[in-house]
Design a protein around this motif. Structure first.
Motif, short mmCIF file in Angstrom:
data_model
loop_
_atom_site.label_atom_id
_atom_site.label_comp_id
_atom_site.label_asym_id
_atom_site.label_seq_id
_atom_site.Cartn_x
_atom_site.Cartn_y
_atom_site.Cartn_z
N LEU A 1 0.91 -1.21 -0.02
CA LEU A 1 0.03 -0.15 0.06
C LEU A 1 0.84 1.22 0.03
O LEU A 1 0.42 2.25 -0.71
CB LEU A 1 -0.93 0.00 1.20
N ARG A 2 1.72 1.48 0.78
CA ARG A 2 2.78 2.39 1.00
C ARG A 2 3.29 2.58 -0.44
O ARG A 2 3.70 3.71 -1.04
CB ARG A 2 3.87 2.47 2.02
N ALA B 1 1.81 -6.29 -7.02
CA ALA B 1 2.12 -6.70 -5.61
C ALA B 1 0.84 -6.80 -4.57
O ALA B 1 0.95 -7.66 -3.92
CB ALA B 1 3.33 -5.89 -5.32
N LEU B 2 0.14 -5.54 -4.48
CA LEU B 2 -0.75 -5.52 -3.58
C LEU B 2 -2.01 -6.61 -3.94
O LEU B 2 -2.37 -7.03 -2.84
CB LEU B 2 -1.55 -3.85 -3.53
N ILE C 1 -7.61 1.33 5.76
CA ILE C 1 -6.23 2.23 5.49
C ILE C 1 -6.29 2.79 4.24
O ILE C 1 -5.76 3.93 4.05
CB ILE C 1 -5.12 0.94 5.31
N THR C 2 -6.87 2.03 2.97
CA THR C 2 -6.87 2.85 1.82
C THR C 2 -7.84 4.08 1.51
O THR C 2 -7.55 4.99 0.83
CB THR C 2 -7.31 1.66 0.47
N GLY D 1 -8.31 -0.11 -2.63
CA GLY D 1 -8.84 -0.89 -1.42
C GLY D 1 -10.10 -1.92 -1.84
O GLY D 1 -9.90 -3.08 -1.38
N VAL D 2 -10.87 -1.21 -2.61
CA VAL D 2 -12.11 -2.07 -3.07
C VAL D 2 -11.50 -3.19 -4.02
O VAL D 2 -12.05 -4.45 -3.64
CB VAL D 2 -13.19 -1.09 -3.79
N ALA D 3 -10.59 -3.01 -4.81
CA ALA D 3 -9.95 -3.92 -5.56
C ALA D 3 -9.29 -5.31 -4.85
O ALA D 3 -9.48 -6.24 -5.20
CB ALA D 3 -8.95 -3.44 -6.58
N GLY D 4 -8.43 -4.57 -3.58
CA GLY D 4 -7.99 -5.64 -2.63
C GLY D 4 -8.84 -6.41 -2.12
O GLY D 4 -8.40 -7.67 -1.94
N ALA D 5 -9.86 -5.76 -1.91
CA ALA D 5 -11.12 -6.44 -0.98
C ALA D 5 -11.54 -7.75 -1.98
O ALA D 5 -11.90 -8.91 -1.61
CB ALA D 5 -12.17 -5.62 -0.45
#
Length: 294
Positions: free
Chosen positions: A47-48, A60-61, A218-219, A228-232
């Motif tokens: 994320l960073r 990577a995320l 966090i996002t 963040g939605v894509a990561g979820a």
């Protein structure tokens, strides 16, 4: 070969039950929790990097989120008990069962997004409060719903046993009267309806993944909410991979158990007994998870 696979599946089922009663699942849960923390650290680093727009950071995320979903799905919950029990109990086509498992996992991501964005925009809740809502309210509700669905499977199986028994007593009469006195194996194995599928999906999706909450909050704070939605949803796909595998394994085991009795007059009775057994296992494990959550 099919008999060997069936026996192997039964041995695995017995082993899982033995692990449950011996507390081995608790030790597995601790190990999974350690793996989840490692993946959370990797997600935080990604994320960073994504916020700094470093090359390859988004991939990577999403990869770390998918891997987190795989690891998290190995722990308690996430519908494995229900999907596996349903696949074992009902003669559902494997593709349909896989779609139910996929929709259930994606539903958890939808619930996580709805909870986070309702909490942060309307209620001004923090991460701890939302995780508390998930673990203290939504998780017990999910386990209770799963236990009820397991009880429904048991009830269905008992309902199939009664007419099957009458059928066995009147086989001679059937040849002369021409009437069917009980359900056939095809009727007992009739594919689940859309209503059944929606109940299963709702029972699983009501509890969102805590890892998804972490990423979404966090996002949102980092103002990269879309990522963040894509990561979820990447986490949901990782969870779905495990849940689908469990469902396919259970459905294949059921087919193997019943295959040798396909032409037997007691095949429908056996199918009903399998449904009762699978429903009973779902109830037992779901109630155990419910007591742990309370």
């Amino acid at each position: 070969m099919r008999r060997v696979l069936t026996l192997a599946g039964i041995a695995v089922l017995i082993g899982l039950l033995a692990m449950w009663w011996s507390g081995s699942f608790d030790r597995l849960a601790y190990w999974v929790a350690g793996q989840q923390r490692a993946f959370q650290n990797a997600i935080a680093s990604a994320l960073r990097a994504a916020r700094a727009e470093q090359p390859g950071a988004v991939f990577a995320l999403l990869s770390a989120c998918f891997a987190y979903g795989l690891a998290h799905a190995a722990g308690p919950g996430h519908g494995k008990v229900l999907i596996g029990g349903y696949g074992m109990a009902r003669g559902v086509p494997l593709l349909w069962l896989s779609l139910i498992a996929l929709a259930s996992s994606l539903g958890q991501a939808v619930t996580a997004v709805a909870l986070v964005y309702t909490g942060v925009t309307l209620l001004n809740l923090g991460r701890e409060a939302m995780v508390g809502v998930t673990e203290d309210i939504m998780a017990p509700v999910s386990y209770a719903a799963i236990a009820l669905i397991g009880g429904w499977l048991v009830w269905r199986g008992l309902g199939h046993l009664r007419p099957v028994s009458a059928h066995d007593q009147e086989v001679a009469a059937c040849a002369s009267c021409g009437y069917a006195h009980g359900p056939t194996i095809a009727e007992v194995e009739k594919a689940g309806t859309l209503r059944e599928a929606l109940l299963l999906i709702a029972g699983i999706a009501v509890r969102p993944c805590t890892g998804a909450l972490f990423v979404l909050i966090i996002t949102w704070q980092m103002r990269i909410g879309a990522l963040g939605v894509a990561g979820a949803f990447a986490m949901a796909l990782g969870t779905a991979a495990v849940t689908i595998a469990v469902g396919l394994g259970a459905g294949t085991l059921r087919g193997g158990v019943l295959a040798g009795f396909a032409k037997s007059p007691r095949a429908a009775m056996l199918a009903a007994m399998v449904e009762i057994l699978a429903g009973g296992i779902v109830v037992m494990l779901a109630v155990g998870l419910l007591f742990r959550a309370l």
